[in-house]
Design a protein around this motif. Structure first.
Motif, PDB file in Angstrom:
ATOM      1  N   GLU A 196       0.838  -1.202   0.000  1.00 32.64           N
ATOM      2  CA  GLU A 196       0.000   0.000   0.000  1.00 32.64           C
ATOM      3  C   GLU A 196       0.875   1.255   0.000  1.00 32.64           C
ATOM      4  N   ALA A 197       1.955   1.220   0.766  1.00 34.77           N
ATOM      5  CA  ALA A 197       2.845   2.381   0.817  1.00 34.77           C
ATOM      6  C   ALA A 197       3.397   2.674  -0.573  1.00 34.77           C
ATOM      7  N   SER A 198       3.790   1.617  -1.288  1.00 37.14           N
ATOM      8  CA  SER A 198       4.346   1.797  -2.622  1.00 37.14           C
ATOM      9  C   SER A 198       3.308   2.397  -3.574  1.00 37.14           C
ATOM     10  N   MET A 199       2.091   1.862  -3.513  1.00 40.88           N
ATOM     11  CA  MET A 199       1.003   2.384  -4.350  1.00 40.88           C
ATOM     12  C   MET A 199       0.712   3.833  -4.002  1.00 40.88           C
ATOM     13  N   ASP A 200       0.732   4.103  -2.700  1.00 40.51           N
ATOM     14  CA  ASP A 200       0.436   5.444  -2.211  1.00 40.51           C
ATOM     15  C   ASP A 200       1.454   6.453  -2.733  1.00 40.51           C
ATOM     16  N   LEU A 201       2.696   5.984  -2.916  1.00 41.39           N
ATOM     17  CA  LEU A 201       3.762   6.884  -3.360  1.00 41.39           C
ATOM     18  C   LEU A 201       3.818   6.969  -4.881  1.00 41.39           C
ATOM     19  N   GLY A 202       2.834   6.397  -5.571  1.00 43.74           N
ATOM     20  CA  GLY A 202       2.708   6.613  -7.004  1.00 43.74           C
ATOM     21  C   GLY A 202       3.090   5.433  -7.870  1.00 43.74           C
ATOM     22  N   ALA A 203       3.464   4.293  -7.252  1.00 40.43           N
ATOM     23  CA  ALA A 203       3.891   3.153  -8.060  1.00 40.43           C
ATOM     24  C   ALA A 203       2.677   2.310  -8.458  1.00 40.43           C
ATOM     25  N   ASP A 204       2.589   1.938  -9.738  1.00 38.24           N
ATOM     26  CA  ASP A 204       1.499   1.060 -10.145  1.00 38.24           C
ATOM     27  C   ASP A 204       1.871  -0.388  -9.819  1.00 38.24           C
ATOM     28  N   GLY A 205       1.022  -1.323 -10.233  1.00 39.13           N
ATOM     29  CA  GLY A 205       1.221  -2.712  -9.865  1.00 39.13           C
ATOM     30  C   GLY A 205       2.579  -3.280 -10.259  1.00 39.13           C
ATOM     31  N   GLN A 207       5.379  -1.646 -11.050  1.00 37.99           N
ATOM     32  CA  GLN A 207       6.476  -0.973 -10.341  1.00 37.99           C
ATOM     33  C   GLN A 207       6.576  -1.478  -8.908  1.00 37.99           C
ATOM     34  N   THR A 208       5.416  -1.695  -8.275  1.00 42.69           N
ATOM     35  CA  THR A 208       5.417  -2.215  -6.905  1.00 42.69           C
ATOM     36  C   THR A 208       6.012  -3.620  -6.876  1.00 42.69           C
ATOM     37  N   TYR A 211       9.923  -3.086  -7.496  1.00 41.55           N
ATOM     38  CA  TYR A 211      10.745  -2.374  -6.507  1.00 41.55           C
ATOM     39  C   TYR A 211      10.489  -2.795  -5.070  1.00 41.55           C
ATOM     40  N   VAL A 212       9.340  -3.398  -4.797  1.00 46.24           N
ATOM     41  CA  VAL A 212       9.032  -3.737  -3.402  1.00 46.24           C
ATOM     42  C   VAL A 212       8.837  -5.238  -3.200  1.00 46.24           C
TER      43      VAL A 212
END
Lengths: 299, 346
Positions: A196-205, A207-208, A211-212
């Protein structure tokens, strides 16, 4: 059999030995390892280690024997000619190549499907989730012979020709389990809020994922993948049922034991396999040492 | 698309149900641009679900949500101009502090040097200069909290959502962080939507606050308004301490049958001579217990028909008046404007 990943208990938290204990020779060493074991326990431990490793030493020893029909001790003479013989033999190269290709492709399939299954079971609740979890583990929980017969009759019924791909299929069934277990154990210790943090910071599926999610499960993938590769590489039972005319390395070894000639060649191959498997095991050990995971655990 | 003058966040009859549970039940409110808005309530009251609805992690079952005048129905979290500080920080453990802070910029493909410059700037703002290369695991709880704040703020969101950000910190650190978060909000001038179950925190930090109970908002207002004029029994009891009177005692003090809330510090222990008047209620009682609380003392006073809690500041030099002993007969006076009738909605 599922390879549940467990944290290594920290040695640092071990209590110091009681004051005035017999083992005051090395205060630093005893502080870290607690009271020293008695000689009986040490002897038993040594015995256990020897029992495990002497057969390996014998395998290595007979790779250098000049006697080719039987195993006699001590070896009548020392030679390295079997290495040259083994290197020349086409059937060894074919078996080794097949084993590596089967293991590589099964592992790749297992990494993809096992990770996806683990992600699904971790992330969402759906009808039949527990059942799927159980069904995934079944191929490794059941005796290999059951898996083998089941696959053979299924493949036969479907009128698929037994080939390289049927071996891969058989191996993938249990390779998926080890990847699934390793990755699921890691997912369960991963904070869902990271996604959720990654999505919240602008990353789509994607990218998440890149990177995560993948960095979070990287060592679990490595451990699961290596275990899957190793399982596939030395599998005999399921392979026997799913192979056509091909023989993988373990099957070749089994058939070679019956033959009277050039026995040390089998040992040479064994030595080669020991040497090759040693490298990834040591690598995995060092790579996963900092994380709190045991690389392989059980089968 | 950014209509000027539109509220930062607007909920229009929003509900969110999980199966049978109505987590958010027909809620409407507006958060003005640049406001520090708190959502206060016990756990399970729907405040966190409201925050997740704004962030986009949840979608409303019915109703509409606007962020800066734009309807955000169906818009995924990564396309919303809001950022979140998570309750447990949710720092990426495989990245160092700097990479965590830069994450949003990295996703937006900002060049590396510029990323680094902005990250250092943000870290300086949250007083973490020089910790760029540390791992989150090497930081204390307070430091992680600051990293989470910097990571969310580097994207320069128009609305920052904070989900119980200080919940895991100890009291002293919490007070320091409250002041710092408030200072950062004033400095940046952006809207903060702050979820907390700590009424003291909400009162101390907010421009306005909404008190949640069972998926509904019981009251919205400025801290002093909510504290002095609680709209319901629930608000009176949840925000601050209070004496809730009903039955005979309510009739006796309030003058008509209703439920009344009287804040303990509004009650005076008066001598027999002072404190008479048309707008003053008075009642006799006996001190049943005295609790010393440092700056104040709490008296439990037994009165006809119940018990009143009185909080009074401790006197200079620590010498209490002679009648502040257990068993002493005292006369209590209350200014009628501090006797609040409250509805028993819930």
């Amino acid at each position: 059999m599922p390879s549940e990943v467990t944290p290594i208990p920290s040695l640092r938290s071990a209590p110091p030995p009681p004051r005035g204990s017999v083992s005051s020779g090395n205060p630093v060493g005893t502080a870290r390892h607690g009271p020293r074991a008695g000689w009986g326990l040490k002897l038993a431990a040594l015995g256990g280690l020897l029992f495990l490793h002497i057969p390996l030493a014998i395998i290595v020893l007979y790779a250098f024997s000049i006697e080719e029909k039987s195993f006699v001790f001590p070896i009548p003479g020392f030679t390295t000619k079997w290495f040259a013989v083994a290197f020349e033999r086409e059937d060894i190269r074919a078996a080794l190549g097949l084993s590596i290709r089967v293991a590589a492709v099964s592992t790749a399939m297992a990494l993809l499907l096992g990770t996806l299954a683990a992600a699904a079971v971790w992330r969402s609740r759906f009808f039949g989730r527990e059942a799927i979890s159980l069904l995934l583990i079944l191929p490794i929980a059941l005796p290999g012979i059951i898996t083998g017969i089941a696959l053979r009759s299924a493949i036969g019924l479907a009128e698929i020709e037994f080939s390289y791909w049927t071996i891969v299929l058989g191996h993938a069934t249990f390779c998926i389990v080890v990847v699934y277990n390793n990755v699921l154990a890691r997912f369960r210790r991963t904070n869902r809020a990271l996604i959720e943090a990654s999505m919240d910071l602008g990353a789509d599926g994607f990218q998440t994922l890149r990177y995560v999610v993948l960095p979070s499960i990287a060592t679990a993938l490595l451990a699961g993948g290596m275990l899957a590769f190793a399982l596939s590489f030395d599998e005999v039972i399921v392979t026997t049922f799913t192979a056509g005319q091909q023989s993988t390395l373990p099957i070749w070894m089994l058939s070679e034991l019956i033959r009277p000639r050039q026995r040390p060649v089998t040992n040479v191959v064994a030595v080669f396999v020991i040497a090759v498997t040693f490298i990834p095991i040591v690598t995995a050990f060092y790579l996963t040492r900092d994380t709190h995971d045991v690389a392989g655990s059980s089968k | 698309m950014n209509a000027t003058g539109a509220p930062a966040v607007a909920f229009d009859r929003v509900s969110r149900t999980f199966g049978e549970v109505r987590a958010v039940d027909d809620v409407s409110f507006r958060v003005e641009d640049g406001e520090f808005f708190s959502m206060l309530g016990p756990s399970g009251s729907g405040k966190t679900t409201c925050l997740r609805l704004i962030a986009g992690f949840e979608q409303p079952s019915s109703g509409h949500i606007q962020v800066h005048g734009v309807n955000v129905g169906g818009v995924p979290p990564y396309r919303r101009d809001v950022n979140t500080v998570f309750q447990d920080y949710a720092l990426f453990p495989h990245m160092n502090v700097g990479e965590n802070v830069e994450y949003g910029l990295m996703i937006r493909k900002v060049p590396k040097a510029e990323r680094r410059r902005q990250a250092e700037e943000m870290l300086a703002m949250v007083k973490l200069d020089g910790l760029y290369a540390r791992r989150p695991g090497q930081l204390s709880g307070g430091q992680r909290q600051r990293v989470a704040l910097a990571r969310a703020l580097i994207n320069r969101p128009r609305v920052l959502l904070l989900d119980e950000p200080l919940g895991a910190l100890d009291l002293k650190l919490r007070e320091t962080m409250q002041a710092e978060i408030k200072a950062i909000q004033r400095h940046l001038g952006i809207t903060f939507v702050y979820v907390t179950h700590d009424q003291g925190e909400a009162l101390a930090m907010s421009d306005r606050l909404a008190v949640f109970n069972q998926g509904r908002i019981e009251q919205i207002g400025a801290p002093a308004e909510v504290y002095d004029h609680p709209a319901s029994v629930f608000v009176a009891g949840f925000v601050g301490q209070t004496n809730l009177l009903d039955g005979y005692l309510a009739q006796r003090i309030g003058g008509f049958p209703a439920t009344f809330s009287i804040r303990p510090e509004r009650i005076r222990v008066a001598g027999e001579e002072g404190g008479f008047g048309f707008d003053i209620a008075s009642i006799h009682g006996r001190i049943a217990a005295i609790t010393y609380l440092g700056a104040t003392s709490r008296l439990n006073v037994q009165v006809d028909g119940g018990e009143l809690i009185v909080v009074e500041p401790n006197v200079d030099g620590g010498v209490a008046p002679p009648d502040r002993v257990v068993g002493a007969e005292v006369r209590l006076t209350i200014d009628r404007k501090h006797i609040q009738a409250v509805t028993d909605a819930s």
